[in-house]
Motif scaffolding. Sequence first.
Motif, PDB file in Angstrom:
ATOM      1  N   PRO A   1      13.052 112.040  49.378  1.00  0.00           N
ATOM      2  CA  PRO A   1      13.785 111.278  48.354  1.00  0.00           C
ATOM      3  C   PRO A   1      14.670 110.181  48.952  1.00  0.00           C
ATOM      4  N   GLU A   2      15.199 110.422  50.134  1.00  0.00           N
ATOM      5  CA  GLU A   2      16.063 109.410  50.758  1.00  0.00           C
ATOM      6  C   GLU A   2      15.295 108.203  51.273  1.00  0.00           C
ATOM      7  N   ASP A   3      13.974 108.237  51.209  1.00  0.00           N
ATOM      8  CA  ASP A   3      13.174 107.059  51.537  1.00  0.00           C
ATOM      9  C   ASP A   3      13.058 106.096  50.349  1.00  0.00           C
ATOM     10  N   THR A   4      13.569 106.512  49.196  1.00  0.00           N
ATOM     11  CA  THR A   4      13.512 105.664  48.017  1.00  0.00           C
ATOM     12  C   THR A   4      14.264 104.365  48.259  1.00  0.00           C
ATOM     13  N   ALA A   5      13.582 103.244  48.056  1.00  0.00           N
ATOM     14  CA  ALA A   5      14.163 101.931  48.335  1.00  0.00           C
ATOM     15  C   ALA A   5      13.152 100.857  47.960  1.00  0.00           C
ATOM     16  N   VAL A   6      13.620  99.625  47.979  1.00  0.00           N
ATOM     17  CA  VAL A   6      12.711  98.488  47.945  1.00  0.00           C
ATOM     18  C   VAL A   6      12.385  98.129  49.392  1.00  0.00           C
ATOM     19  N   TYR A   7      11.113  98.037  49.684  1.00  0.00           N
ATOM     20  CA  TYR A   7      10.652  97.753  51.043  1.00  0.00           C
ATOM     21  C   TYR A   7      10.217  96.289  51.135  1.00  0.00           C
ATOM     22  N   TYR A   8      10.681  95.636  52.199  1.00  0.00           N
ATOM     23  CA  TYR A   8      10.408  94.219  52.408  1.00  0.00           C
ATOM     24  C   TYR A   8       9.732  94.007  53.759  1.00  0.00           C
ATOM     25  N   CYS A   9       8.733  93.157  53.790  1.00  0.00           N
ATOM     26  CA  CYS A   9       8.223  92.723  55.083  1.00  0.00           C
ATOM     27  C   CYS A   9       8.962  91.451  55.495  1.00  0.00           C
ATOM     28  N   ASN A  10       8.988  91.225  56.781  1.00  0.00           N
ATOM     29  CA  ASN A  10       9.849  90.172  57.332  1.00  0.00           C
ATOM     30  C   ASN A  10       9.248  89.622  58.610  1.00  0.00           C
ATOM     31  N   THR A  11       9.477  88.338  58.820  1.00  0.00           N
ATOM     32  CA  THR A  11       9.189  87.742  60.103  1.00  0.00           C
ATOM     33  C   THR A  11      10.193  86.631  60.362  1.00  0.00           C
ATOM     34  N   ASN A  12      10.276  86.213  61.599  1.00  0.00           N
ATOM     35  CA  ASN A  12      11.202  85.164  61.984  1.00  0.00           C
ATOM     36  C   ASN A  12      10.431  84.062  62.694  1.00  0.00           C
TER      37      ASN A  12
ATOM     38  N   ALA B   1      11.013  80.149  64.167  1.00  0.00           N
ATOM     39  CA  ALA B   1      11.954  79.068  64.480  1.00  0.00           C
ATOM     40  C   ALA B   1      13.356  79.406  63.994  1.00  0.00           C
ATOM     41  N   ARG B   2      13.752  80.638  64.226  1.00  0.00           N
ATOM     42  CA  ARG B   2      15.085  81.127  63.891  1.00  0.00           C
ATOM     43  C   ARG B   2      15.339  81.214  62.395  1.00  0.00           C
ATOM     44  N   LEU B   3      14.280  81.125  61.608  1.00  0.00           N
ATOM     45  CA  LEU B   3      14.415  81.309  60.165  1.00  0.00           C
ATOM     46  C   LEU B   3      13.775  82.627  59.771  1.00  0.00           C
ATOM     47  N   ASN B   4      14.463  83.390  58.940  1.00  0.00           N
ATOM     48  CA  ASN B   4      13.920  84.647  58.438  1.00  0.00           C
ATOM     49  C   ASN B   4      13.126  84.405  57.169  1.00  0.00           C
ATOM     50  N   TYR B   5      11.964  85.005  57.112  1.00  0.00           N
ATOM     51  CA  TYR B   5      11.133  84.954  55.915  1.00  0.00           C
ATOM     52  C   TYR B   5      10.937  86.369  55.403  1.00  0.00           C
ATOM     53  N   TRP B   6      10.991  86.491  54.072  1.00  0.00           N
ATOM     54  CA  TRP B   6      10.909  87.798  53.428  1.00  0.00           C
ATOM     55  C   TRP B   6       9.815  87.815  52.378  1.00  0.00           C
ATOM     56  N   GLY B   7       9.147  88.956  52.282  1.00  0.00           N
ATOM     57  CA  GLY B   7       8.272  89.175  51.158  1.00  0.00           C
ATOM     58  C   GLY B   7       9.098  89.490  49.924  1.00  0.00           C
ATOM     59  N   GLN B   8       8.417  89.681  48.808  1.00  0.00           N
ATOM     60  CA  GLN B   8       9.118  89.861  47.531  1.00  0.00           C
ATOM     61  C   GLN B   8       9.634  91.279  47.337  1.00  0.00           C
ATOM     62  N   GLY B   9       9.224  92.197  48.205  1.00  0.00           N
ATOM     63  CA  GLY B   9       9.676  93.572  48.077  1.00  0.00           C
ATOM     64  C   GLY B   9       8.746  94.394  47.211  1.00  0.00           C
ATOM     65  N   THR B  10       8.611  95.646  47.595  1.00  0.00           N
ATOM     66  CA  THR B  10       7.810  96.586  46.814  1.00  0.00           C
ATOM     67  C   THR B  10       8.584  97.887  46.701  1.00  0.00           C
ATOM     68  N   GLN B  11       8.688  98.405  45.497  1.00  0.00           N
ATOM     69  CA  GLN B  11       9.518  99.586  45.224  1.00  0.00           C
ATOM     70  C   GLN B  11       8.789 100.860  45.636  1.00  0.00           C
ATOM     71  N   VAL B  12       9.487 101.678  46.386  1.00  0.00           N
ATOM     72  CA  VAL B  12       9.011 103.024  46.724  1.00  0.00           C
ATOM     73  C   VAL B  12      10.007 104.022  46.147  1.00  0.00           C
ATOM     74  N   THR B  13       9.514 104.919  45.316  1.00  0.00           N
ATOM     75  CA  THR B  13      10.352 105.945  44.704  1.00  0.00           C
ATOM     76  C   THR B  13       9.761 107.304  45.020  1.00  0.00           C
ATOM     77  N   VAL B  14      10.579 108.153  45.643  1.00  0.00           N
ATOM     78  CA  VAL B  14      10.145 109.491  46.027  1.00  0.00           C
ATOM     79  C   VAL B  14      10.924 110.503  45.202  1.00  0.00           C
ATOM     80  N   SER B  15      10.198 111.279  44.421  1.00  0.00           N
ATOM     81  CA  SER B  15      10.839 112.286  43.584  1.00  0.00           C
ATOM     82  C   SER B  15      10.877 113.633  44.298  1.00  0.00           C
ATOM     83  N   SER B  16      11.918 114.384  43.999  1.00  0.00           N
ATOM     84  CA  SER B  16      12.076 115.694  44.660  1.00  0.00           C
ATOM     85  C   SER B  16      11.399 116.812  43.886  1.00  0.00           C
TER      86      SER B  16
END
Length: 114
Positions: free
Chosen positions: A86-97, A99-114
């Motif tokens: 359950p503590e893994d529940t979060a929005v997950y983002y991919c990322n790369t850098n 030229a010193r700029l961070n780029y992010w994906g839009q995020g994907t929701q992960v929900t873990v029920s107990s």
Amino acid sequence: VQLQASGGGLVQAEGSLRLSCAASGMIFRIHDMNWYRQAPGKQRELVAGITSDATIKYTDAVKGRFTISRDNAKNTVYLQMNSLKPEDTAVYYCNTNLARLNYWGQGTQVTVSS
């Protein structure tokens, strides 16, 4: 640069999910790629990273349960998540850098029920 994440969803504890992040607009094979997550009310944290030469790192909380990998032919980075908690529940983002700029994906929701 565009990062398109997918694969999130609702899963019961001890279940598995595989996240994918497709990259475009960049020379994928020469760049490090990362997965971050952000839970409600918490700061965004690094979950796993894979360098261009496939060196891998994980945050302690996911070691032994998550696996990051990349397919340079498909310009895609993956996060295989097993034994989810359950503590893994979060929005997950991919990322790369670039030229010193961070780029992010839009995020994907992960929900873990107990």
